[in-house]
Design a protein around this motif. Sequence first.
Motif, short mmCIF file in Angstrom:
data_model
loop_
_atom_site.label_atom_id
_atom_site.label_comp_id
_atom_site.label_asym_id
_atom_site.label_seq_id
_atom_site.Cartn_x
_atom_site.Cartn_y
_atom_site.Cartn_z
N ALA A 249 0.82 -1.20 0.00
CA ALA A 249 0.00 0.00 0.00
C ALA A 249 0.86 1.26 0.00
CB ALA A 249 -0.93 -0.01 1.21
N ILE A 250 1.95 1.23 0.75
CA ILE A 250 2.84 2.40 0.76
C ILE A 250 3.54 2.56 -0.59
CG2 ILE A 250 4.90 3.37 1.83
CD1 ILE A 250 2.51 3.59 3.61
N ALA A 251 4.01 1.45 -1.15
CA ALA A 251 4.72 1.52 -2.43
C ALA A 251 3.78 1.92 -3.57
CB ALA A 251 5.38 0.18 -2.74
N ALA A 252 2.49 1.57 -3.46
CA ALA A 252 1.56 1.96 -4.52
C ALA A 252 1.38 3.48 -4.57
CB ALA A 252 0.21 1.27 -4.29
N ARG A 253 1.46 4.12 -3.44
CA ARG A 253 1.32 5.57 -3.40
C ARG A 253 2.65 6.30 -3.50
NH1 ARG A 253 -2.82 8.82 0.55
NH2 ARG A 253 -2.55 10.86 -0.41
N LEU A 254 3.69 5.70 -2.92
CA LEU A 254 5.03 6.29 -2.95
C LEU A 254 5.99 5.24 -3.50
CD1 LEU A 254 5.01 8.04 0.55
CD2 LEU A 254 4.63 9.11 -1.67
N PRO A 255 6.15 5.15 -4.80
CA PRO A 255 7.01 4.09 -5.38
C PRO A 255 8.46 4.18 -4.93
CG PRO A 255 5.61 5.10 -7.07
CD PRO A 255 5.51 5.96 -5.85
N GLU A 256 8.93 5.36 -4.57
CA GLU A 256 10.33 5.47 -4.16
C GLU A 256 10.60 4.82 -2.81
OE1 GLU A 256 8.10 9.15 -2.85
OE2 GLU A 256 8.26 7.89 -4.64
N LEU A 257 9.54 4.44 -2.08
CA LEU A 257 9.71 3.80 -0.78
C LEU A 257 9.48 2.30 -0.85
CD1 LEU A 257 7.91 6.37 1.58
CD2 LEU A 257 10.31 6.24 0.91
#
Length: 370
Positions: A249-257
């Motif tokens: 879920a975090i990577a879907a919104r912030l791919p750099e993370l």
Amino acid sequence: MGVSRETVRSWEAGRTTPRGRKREAYARALAGLTAPQPPAADPVDPKPAAPVPAAPETEPPAVRPPAEAPLRQEQPVRVPVGAALTPVSTADEILADTEDPTATTALTPSQAFDALYAFCAPALVRQTYLLTGRRELAREAVERAFQLAWQRWPEVAVDRDPGGWVRATAYEYALSPWHRLRPRHRHPEPPPADAADRVLLEAFLKLPPAHRRTLLLYDGVGLGLPETAAETEASTPAAANRLLHARGAIAARLPELAAPEELHRRLTALASGERLRAARPPTVRTGSEQRARQWTRAAVAFTVVIISATALTLRDAQDHYEPPVAPGATVQGVPPRVAPGPLSRQELELRAKLRSELLNGPERLTPDDH
């Protein structure tokens, strides 16, 4: 590795065991120290032997850029870089970080509690802020957790991981759904000043509480998967699934993370950017004692009310048994009452005669003796 020399000595002596990222870094350091050494010079050679270069230590995996400034602490204690979310967790490490390791047995309960609070409270406030997004609630949750720890200090002092005990209590209080009913928690607090931090905090707070807690413990604090599962009261596969879903879920919104190391660095930077200060240890201990006295007085008052109500009930209650009146029953063997039938012709004439004489005859004024 973000620890002191006394902590490493306690690891080597077997008093404590490193966990999470510290364990991996310690294993890499040991692997570098146990590398094969080059052969020494021939002792027959008259020339002095050249010094053998020591095997270079393998640096631990970088979790935070070295140029980042250390976080502010309530106590004047040196905090290693990257310790914004990872406090000293075990009692042996806390006591070993003092200047005099031999004085650990002479600590009073108040001193031991103050040491635990000084090392764990600043990081716990930042962790709780990431869980809730509220500064006041973070400070309140950590203070309540340490107040409960002081009330149960004989139990917490002998716990294998007192820092984990307090952390779990603070998380439970901070994630309680009853806070949404409080008037001051119905309005959001000001977001972080940095736009990137605002986006990360918003994405982190949109996760379910269980996923948020698992991600913070594993990628933020640095606990292992079994320790994370045990603290979140879940099985290891369930904790792994929560972690994968939270990272996705975090990577879907912030791919750099998408990388765990970058996520850990950003969470640490987000927590470090807020000026969150915990209360002083004496204030927490005093508040815990006052709260305990208030609850004791409330329990005594409630007990007195119950005893008074019981005594009043006993005084006004009946002192003997009165059986209830039995309901009516059908009596057998009694013939039913016979209703009068229609009048005969003679009875009708007699009734008419009696009615006419009583109303119009002389017997109404002068009764006849006959």
